[in-house]
Design a protein around this motif. Structure first.
Motif, PDB file in Angstrom:
ATOM      1  N   LEU A 307     -33.577  34.995  19.960  1.00 25.61           N
ATOM      2  CA  LEU A 307     -31.645  35.140  19.754  1.00 25.61           C
ATOM      3  C   LEU A 307     -30.561  34.423  20.890  1.00 25.61           C
ATOM      4  O   LEU A 307     -30.111  33.848  20.299  1.00 25.61           O
ATOM      5  CB  LEU A 307     -31.215  36.189  19.896  1.00 25.61           C
ATOM      6  N   ALA A 308     -31.263  33.791  21.850  1.00 26.97           N
ATOM      7  CA  ALA A 308     -30.863  33.420  22.935  1.00 26.97           C
ATOM      8  C   ALA A 308     -31.480  31.319  22.640  1.00 26.97           C
ATOM      9  O   ALA A 308     -29.894  31.187  22.558  1.00 26.97           O
ATOM     10  CB  ALA A 308     -31.561  33.278  24.017  1.00 26.97           C
ATOM     11  N   ALA A 309     -32.433  31.101  21.785  1.00 23.90           N
ATOM     12  CA  ALA A 309     -32.592  30.182  21.543  1.00 23.90           C
ATOM     13  C   ALA A 309     -31.567  29.704  20.038  1.00 23.90           C
ATOM     14  O   ALA A 309     -31.517  29.007  20.573  1.00 23.90           O
ATOM     15  CB  ALA A 309     -33.839  29.600  21.013  1.00 23.90           C
ATOM     16  N   TRP A 310     -30.984  30.199  19.135  1.00 18.75           N
ATOM     17  CA  TRP A 310     -30.330  30.333  18.836  1.00 18.75           C
ATOM     18  C   TRP A 310     -29.091  29.797  19.006  1.00 18.75           C
ATOM     19  O   TRP A 310     -28.428  28.919  18.482  1.00 18.75           O
ATOM     20  CB  TRP A 310     -30.645  31.425  17.787  1.00 18.75           C
ATOM     21  N   LEU A 311     -28.807  30.752  20.491  1.00 21.25           N
ATOM     22  CA  LEU A 311     -27.580  30.885  20.249  1.00 21.25           C
ATOM     23  C   LEU A 311     -27.208  29.205  21.386  1.00 21.25           C
ATOM     24  O   LEU A 311     -26.423  28.384  21.411  1.00 21.25           O
ATOM     25  CB  LEU A 311     -26.991  32.031  21.974  1.00 21.25           C
ATOM     26  N   VAL A 312     -28.032  28.616  21.777  1.00 17.91           N
ATOM     27  CA  VAL A 312     -28.087  28.013  22.731  1.00 17.91           C
ATOM     28  C   VAL A 312     -28.180  26.368  21.338  1.00 17.91           C
ATOM     29  O   VAL A 312     -27.342  25.428  22.071  1.00 17.91           O
ATOM     30  CB  VAL A 312     -29.187  27.141  23.642  1.00 17.91           C
ATOM     31  N   VAL A 313     -29.074  26.186  21.034  1.00 13.72           N
ATOM     32  CA  VAL A 313     -29.159  25.462  20.556  1.00 13.72           C
ATOM     33  C   VAL A 313     -27.816  25.068  19.541  1.00 13.72           C
ATOM     34  O   VAL A 313     -27.488  24.238  19.187  1.00 13.72           O
ATOM     35  CB  VAL A 313     -30.120  25.408  19.009  1.00 13.72           C
ATOM     36  N   SER A 314     -27.590  26.429  18.869  1.00  8.93           N
ATOM     37  CA  SER A 314     -26.762  26.057  17.404  1.00  8.93           C
ATOM     38  C   SER A 314     -24.759  25.646  18.312  1.00  8.93           C
ATOM     39  O   SER A 314     -24.215  24.751  17.908  1.00  8.93           O
ATOM     40  CB  SER A 314     -26.175  27.321  17.355  1.00  8.93           C
ATOM     41  N   LEU A 315     -25.201  26.182  19.991  1.00  3.15           N
ATOM     42  CA  LEU A 315     -23.652  25.553  21.605  1.00  3.15           C
ATOM     43  C   LEU A 315     -23.803  23.896  20.677  1.00  3.15           C
ATOM     44  O   LEU A 315     -23.137  23.017  20.964  1.00  3.15           O
ATOM     45  CB  LEU A 315     -23.788  26.588  22.721  1.00  3.15           C
ATOM     46  N   GLY A 316     -25.072  23.562  21.434  1.00  6.71           N
ATOM     47  CA  GLY A 316     -25.431  21.974  21.880  1.00  6.71           C
ATOM     48  C   GLY A 316     -25.336  21.205  20.987  1.00  6.71           C
ATOM     49  O   GLY A 316     -24.300  20.332  20.387  1.00  6.71           O
ATOM     50  N   LEU A 317     -25.886  21.907  19.723  1.00  4.75           N
ATOM     51  CA  LEU A 317     -25.435  20.816  18.236  1.00  4.75           C
ATOM     52  C   LEU A 317     -24.222  20.996  18.029  1.00  4.75           C
ATOM     53  O   LEU A 317     -23.082  19.579  17.448  1.00  4.75           O
ATOM     54  CB  LEU A 317     -26.093  21.444  16.896  1.00  4.75           C
ATOM     55  N   GLY A 318     -23.116  21.858  18.174  1.00  2.00           N
ATOM     56  CA  GLY A 318     -22.235  21.710  18.246  1.00  2.00           C
ATOM     57  C   GLY A 318     -21.367  20.838  18.691  1.00  2.00           C
ATOM     58  O   GLY A 318     -19.988  20.195  18.092  1.00  2.00           O
ATOM     59  N   ALA A 319     -21.508  21.156  19.260  1.00  2.00           N
ATOM     60  CA  ALA A 319     -20.487  20.575  21.195  1.00  2.00           C
ATOM     61  C   ALA A 319     -21.674  18.688  21.255  1.00  2.00           C
ATOM     62  O   ALA A 319     -20.876  17.698  20.828  1.00  2.00           O
ATOM     63  CB  ALA A 319     -21.303  20.450  22.334  1.00  2.00           C
ATOM     64  N   VAL A 320     -22.326  18.358  20.018  1.00  2.00           N
ATOM     65  CA  VAL A 320     -22.975  16.756  19.817  1.00  2.00           C
ATOM     66  C   VAL A 320     -22.620  16.595  18.875  1.00  2.00           C
ATOM     67  O   VAL A 320     -23.059  14.988  18.859  1.00  2.00           O
ATOM     68  CB  VAL A 320     -24.454  16.134  20.781  1.00  2.00           C
ATOM     69  N   ALA A 321     -23.205  16.991  17.948  1.00  2.21           N
ATOM     70  CA  ALA A 321     -22.879  16.839  16.130  1.00  2.21           C
ATOM     71  C   ALA A 321     -22.183  17.866  15.464  1.00  2.21           C
ATOM     72  O   ALA A 321     -22.565  18.302  14.333  1.00  2.21           O
ATOM     73  CB  ALA A 321     -24.877  16.698  15.806  1.00  2.21           C
ATOM     74  N   ARG A 322     -20.863  18.020  16.384  1.00  2.00           N
ATOM     75  CA  ARG A 322     -19.903  17.842  15.124  1.00  2.00           C
ATOM     76  C   ARG A 322     -19.920  18.122  14.090  1.00  2.00           C
ATOM     77  O   ARG A 322     -19.355  17.228  13.338  1.00  2.00           O
ATOM     78  CB  ARG A 322     -18.875  18.524  16.433  1.00  2.00           C
ATOM     79  N   ARG A 323     -18.993  18.547  12.826  1.00  2.00           N
ATOM     80  CA  ARG A 323     -19.055  18.527  11.757  1.00  2.00           C
ATOM     81  C   ARG A 323     -17.663  17.674  11.626  1.00  2.00           C
ATOM     82  O   ARG A 323     -16.694  18.232  12.098  1.00  2.00           O
ATOM     83  CB  ARG A 323     -18.950  19.876  10.487  1.00  2.00           C
ATOM     84  N   ARG A 324     -17.795  17.023  10.886  1.00  2.00           N
ATOM     85  CA  ARG A 324     -16.028  15.716  11.084  1.00  2.00           C
ATOM     86  C   ARG A 324     -15.384  17.065   9.978  1.00  2.00           C
ATOM     87  O   ARG A 324     -15.618  17.599   8.563  1.00  2.00           O
ATOM     88  CB  ARG A 324     -16.721  14.759   9.913  1.00  2.00           C
TER      89      ARG A 324
END
Length: 324
Positions: A307-324
Motif C-alpha cells: 500500500l505504501a508503494a502504491w501511495l508513493v508511486v501515485s504521488l510521484g507520478l502525479g507530480a511529474v506526469a500530471r494529467r493535462r
C-alpha cells in the motif's frame, strides 16, 4: 421487590449502542461512496466506478431479497443498476411477525454484506476472531463490556484484514467482497422531486401505518435485558454479535475508502501511466512471493509495504506526469 434504577437504565443501553454503531456504519459507507465518486472525474476510471457501484447495488438488493424470500413474502420484481436498484415483494403477508420480517428486510443491507465478509474472515483467515464475553446486570457492567469490546474486537478485525494473503484465492475473494460489496451496506435514502424515497422512507411509512408490532418488538427487546439476572450469555452474546457486524461494516467501509482513494490518486496521472501506482502494489506482492525474506517479515509488513508503494508511486507520478 423493587427493581433498581440502574437495571432499568441498562435495558436501553445495548439497543442504543446498536443504533449508534449502525449510524457510524452508514456514515462510513457514505464516505466510501464519496471516495468512489472521485473515479468518475476521468474517463479512463469511470468503468471502475460503474463496476463497483453495480456490485454494491446488487448485493444491497440481494440482501433485501434474501429476507423477503426467507420470510415468505416472495419477490415480484428485482432490479440492480449502477446507481439504483429495486426489490418488490410478491405479497404482503399479514400478522405482526410478517410485518417485523418486512422491517428486517428493509434494514438487511446494514448487516448481510458485513456479516458475509466477517464469516469469510472467520473461516479462512482467523478462527479466533470471535472472543466474546458475557457481561452482567446493570449499567456499569454493560459499559465495561462495551469498553472491552471496543478496545479488542476492532483491533482483531484489522489484524485479520492485514493478514490477508493475496496469493490465496479465498483471501482475494475476501478483499473483493469488501471492495465490491460494502458500498451497498447501508439503507438507501434518496430525495427525488422533493419526495423522500428508498429503504428509510419505506421503513418509516410502514411503522407509521402499523406501529403496534414495532412497539411490541421494542418492549420485548427491552424486557430481554432482564435475562442478565438469570442467564447473562443469552442476552449479551447475541447483542455482541450484532455489535461485531456493525463494527465490521464500519471498518470495512473505511478500508474501502482508503483503497479507492489510492485509486483516485492514479486518476490525476496521464492515462498511459495511470496504472503505475497499482502496478507498484502488485509488484511488491509478487516480489514477496519470489524473494526469500527474513522470518520476521509477515503478511502485515508485505501488505503495508504494498500500500505504501502504491501511495508513493501515485504521488510521484502525479507530480511529474500530471494529467493535462
Amino acid at each position: 421487590m423493587a427493581i433498581e434504577p440502574d437495571l432499568l437504565a441498562a435495558g436501553l443501553f445495548a439497543p442504543v449502542v446498536v443504533w449508534l454503531l449502525w449510524r457510524g456504519q452508514t456514515l462510513s459507507v457514505e464516505l466510501l461512496r464519496l471516495r468512489l465518486l472521485v473515479l468518475t472525474r476521468h474517463g479512463n476510471q469511470r468503468w471502475i466506478y460503474s463496476t463497483v457501484s453495480w456490485f454494491g447495488t446488487l448485493l444491497h438488493e440481494i440482501s433485501h431479497a434474501t429476507v423477503l424470500l426467507l420470510s415468505g413474502h416472495g419477490i415480484r420484481e428485482f432490479r440492480a443498476g449502477v446507481e439504483t436498484g429495486h426489490v418488490t415483494p410478491a405479497t404482503m403477508r399479514k400478522g405482526p411477525l410478517s410485518f417485523l420480517f418486512f422491517l428486517v428486510a428493509a434494514l438487511a443491507p446494514l448487516f448481510i454484506p458485513p456479516a458475509l465478509v466477517l464469516a469469510l474472515l472467520f473461516f479462512f483467515v482467523d478462527e479466533t476472531l470471535f472472543q466474546f464475553t458475557s457481561g452482567g446486570p446493570g449499567l456499569q457492567a454493560a459499559w465495561d463490556l462495551l469498553v472491552a469490546f471496543g478496545a479488542d474486537f476492532p483491533l482483531r478485525l484489522l489484524r485479520s484484514l492485514a493478514n490477508l494473503d493475496l496469493a490465496q484465492p479465498a483471501h482475494i475473494a475476501i478483499l473483493a467482497a469488501t471492495l465490491l460489496g460494502i458500498p451497498g451496506a447501508r439503507p438507501s435514502h434518496v430525495t427525488a422531486k422533493g419526495k423522500k424515497e428508498g429503504d428509510v422512507a419505506v421503513l418509516r411509512a410502514r411503522i407509521r401505518e402499523n406501529p403496534l408490532p414495532f412497539i411490541a418488538f421494542l418492549i420485548l427487546l427491552y424486557a430481554a435485558s432482564f435475562l442478565t439476572l438469570l442467564w447473562p450469555a443469552a442476552y449479551w452474546l447475541p447483542l455482541q454479535a450484532v455489535w461485531a457486524i456493525a463494527t465490521t461494516g464500519t471498518v470495512l467501509a473505511l478500508v474501502g475508502a482508503l483503497w479507492w482513494s489510492l485509486a483516485g490518486l492514479d486518476g490525476r496521472v496521464t492515462p498511459w501511466l495511470a496504472w503505475g501506482g497499482f502496478a507498484a502494489f502488485v509488484a511488491v506482492q509478487l516480489g514477496a512471493r519470489f524473494v526469500t525474506l527474513p522470518a520476521s517479515i509477515t503478511l502485515v509488513h508485505i501488505n503495508g509495504a504494498a500500500l505504501a508503494a502504491w501511495l508513493v508511486v501515485s504521488l510521484g507520478l502525479g507530480a511529474v506526469a500530471r494529467r493535462r
